[in-house]
Enzyme design. Sequence first.
Site, PDB file in Angstrom:
ATOM      1  N   ASN A   9      48.002  36.956  39.278  1.00 17.48           N
ATOM      2  CA  ASN A   9      46.552  37.000  39.468  1.00 17.48           C
ATOM      3  C   ASN A   9      46.208  38.425  39.889  1.00 17.48           C
ATOM      4  O   ASN A   9      46.486  38.819  41.011  1.00 17.48           O
ATOM      5  CB  ASN A   9      46.169  35.986  40.554  1.00 17.48           C
ATOM      6  CG  ASN A   9      44.723  36.123  41.000  1.00 17.48           C
ATOM      7  OD1 ASN A   9      43.923  36.780  40.335  1.00 17.48           O
ATOM      8  ND2 ASN A   9      44.390  35.507  42.128  1.00 17.48           N
ATOM      9  N   LYS A  11      43.357  39.735  40.355  1.00 14.36           N
ATOM     10  CA  LYS A  11      42.120  39.856  41.136  1.00 14.36           C
ATOM     11  C   LYS A  11      41.275  40.990  40.556  1.00 14.36           C
ATOM     12  O   LYS A  11      41.265  41.186  39.344  1.00 14.36           O
ATOM     13  CB  LYS A  11      42.452  40.048  42.616  1.00 14.36           C
ATOM     14  CG  LYS A  11      43.438  38.978  43.108  1.00 14.36           C
ATOM     15  CD  LYS A  11      43.611  38.928  44.577  1.00 14.36           C
ATOM     16  CE  LYS A  11      44.584  37.800  44.919  1.00 14.36           C
ATOM     17  NZ  LYS A  11      44.750  37.597  46.349  1.00 14.36           N
ATOM     18  N   HIS A  95      40.158  29.386  43.390  1.00 14.29           N
ATOM     19  CA  HIS A  95      40.962  30.253  44.252  1.00 14.29           C
ATOM     20  C   HIS A  95      40.281  30.357  45.619  1.00 14.29           C
ATOM     21  O   HIS A  95      39.052  30.340  45.711  1.00 14.29           O
ATOM     22  CB  HIS A  95      41.086  31.641  43.608  1.00 14.29           C
ATOM     23  CG  HIS A  95      42.056  32.520  44.334  1.00 14.29           C
ATOM     24  ND1 HIS A  95      41.701  33.211  45.474  1.00 14.29           N
ATOM     25  CD2 HIS A  95      43.355  32.793  44.102  1.00 14.29           C
ATOM     26  CE1 HIS A  95      42.761  33.880  45.908  1.00 14.29           C
ATOM     27  NE2 HIS A  95      43.786  33.649  45.090  1.00 14.29           N
ATOM     28  N   GLU A  97      39.693  32.744  47.510  1.00 10.04           N
ATOM     29  CA  GLU A  97      38.711  33.833  47.631  1.00 10.04           C
ATOM     30  C   GLU A  97      37.374  33.406  47.035  1.00 10.04           C
ATOM     31  O   GLU A  97      36.315  33.773  47.537  1.00 10.04           O
ATOM     32  CB  GLU A  97      39.253  35.106  46.958  1.00 10.04           C
ATOM     33  CG  GLU A  97      40.331  35.748  47.827  1.00 10.04           C
ATOM     34  CD  GLU A  97      41.360  36.562  47.077  1.00 10.04           C
ATOM     35  OE1 GLU A  97      41.134  36.919  45.902  1.00 10.04           O
ATOM     36  OE2 GLU A  97      42.420  36.840  47.677  1.00 10.04           O
ATOM     37  N   GLU A 167      48.097  27.288  47.769  1.00 12.93           N
ATOM     38  CA  GLU A 167      48.017  28.631  48.333  1.00 12.93           C
ATOM     39  C   GLU A 167      47.422  28.559  49.731  1.00 12.93           C
ATOM     40  O   GLU A 167      46.197  28.587  49.897  1.00 12.93           O
ATOM     41  CB  GLU A 167      47.123  29.525  47.462  1.00 12.93           C
ATOM     42  CG  GLU A 167      47.638  29.712  46.054  1.00 12.93           C
ATOM     43  CD  GLU A 167      47.134  31.026  45.465  1.00 12.93           C
ATOM     44  OE1 GLU A 167      47.970  31.822  45.040  1.00 12.93           O
ATOM     45  OE2 GLU A 167      45.919  31.247  45.460  1.00 12.93           O
ATOM     46  N   GLY A 173      47.848  37.575  50.705  1.00 14.45           N
ATOM     47  CA  GLY A 173      47.611  38.997  50.962  1.00 14.45           C
ATOM     48  C   GLY A 173      47.958  39.430  52.374  1.00 14.45           C
ATOM     49  O   GLY A 173      47.603  40.524  52.799  1.00 14.45           O
ATOM     50  N   SER A 213      51.637  35.714  49.181  1.00 12.01           N
ATOM     51  CA  SER A 213      52.668  36.704  49.526  1.00 12.01           C
ATOM     52  C   SER A 213      54.023  36.421  48.874  1.00 12.01           C
ATOM     53  O   SER A 213      55.073  36.618  49.502  1.00 12.01           O
ATOM     54  CB  SER A 213      52.803  36.852  51.041  1.00 12.01           C
ATOM     55  OG  SER A 213      51.579  37.296  51.598  1.00 12.01           O
TER      56      SER A 213
END
Length: 251
Positions: A9, A11, A95, A97, A167, A173, A213
């Site tokens: 991904n 991003k 996701h 985010e 996730e 991250g 991660s």
Amino acid sequence: MRRPLIAGNWKMYKGLEEALAFARAFAPKVAHVDARDILICPPFVAIHALAQVFAGTNVLLGGQNVHHEDQGAFTGEVSAPMLKSAGATHVIIGHSERRQLFGETDEGVNRKVHASLRSSLSPVVCVGETLSEREAGLTLEVVGKQIERGLHGLGQEGASSLAVAYEPVWAIGTGRTATPSIAQEVHAFIREVLSKILGPQAASRIRILYGGSVKPDNVDELMAEPDIDGVLVGGASLEPESFERIVKYRG
Ligand code: PGA
């Protein structure tokens, strides 16, 4: 029995030139990998150009989001038929985010899942708890609800192209990966929920990816867990060498 899916991904990283440079370097490195699906989800604007470079290779492309309508007056949005025509076969939906920064809800995720399936795009549906939810002991409850609501109305046919990505938000991250046993516990629970709503046969075929991660130095131990069927990789998918190592995890 479940073919592993290794997904990157990107991003909001990489302009067209960088994306093309990645693709030209990466495709030959993984050309001989078989029995594993390799997926890259770049920014929308790079999908079509990357599809030319990856044509005839074993690298698949996906979107990072999709609108739930096929077309219409929705300024700034991209639909499933558009992704498909640009060369995508998959799409990431929900996701964290998008949930945290763009207000996506489980109901919205559900509409997007159905839109993807209508266009024969395989959805990769993301779920996961925040740090405070984990600390409050709510992980399984939160993840269970995300799955049930996000996949509402999914039939057997939809189930056959679905992947789920667990996730944990606290691991994305942050360099703080869930340990393989923490991830396995949630993956096994997700499979139970899938079994409840879609039946044991379908549930046993759905790939459940871990994300948060994932790096070259922790992928092997994660992939050794029985219910971890792949990974969804952010930062470490941006360099051809590190993503190559993740694709070539030792299992
Ligand atoms: P990360 O991102 O690998 O950089 O933690 C994973 C993701 O957000 O899908």
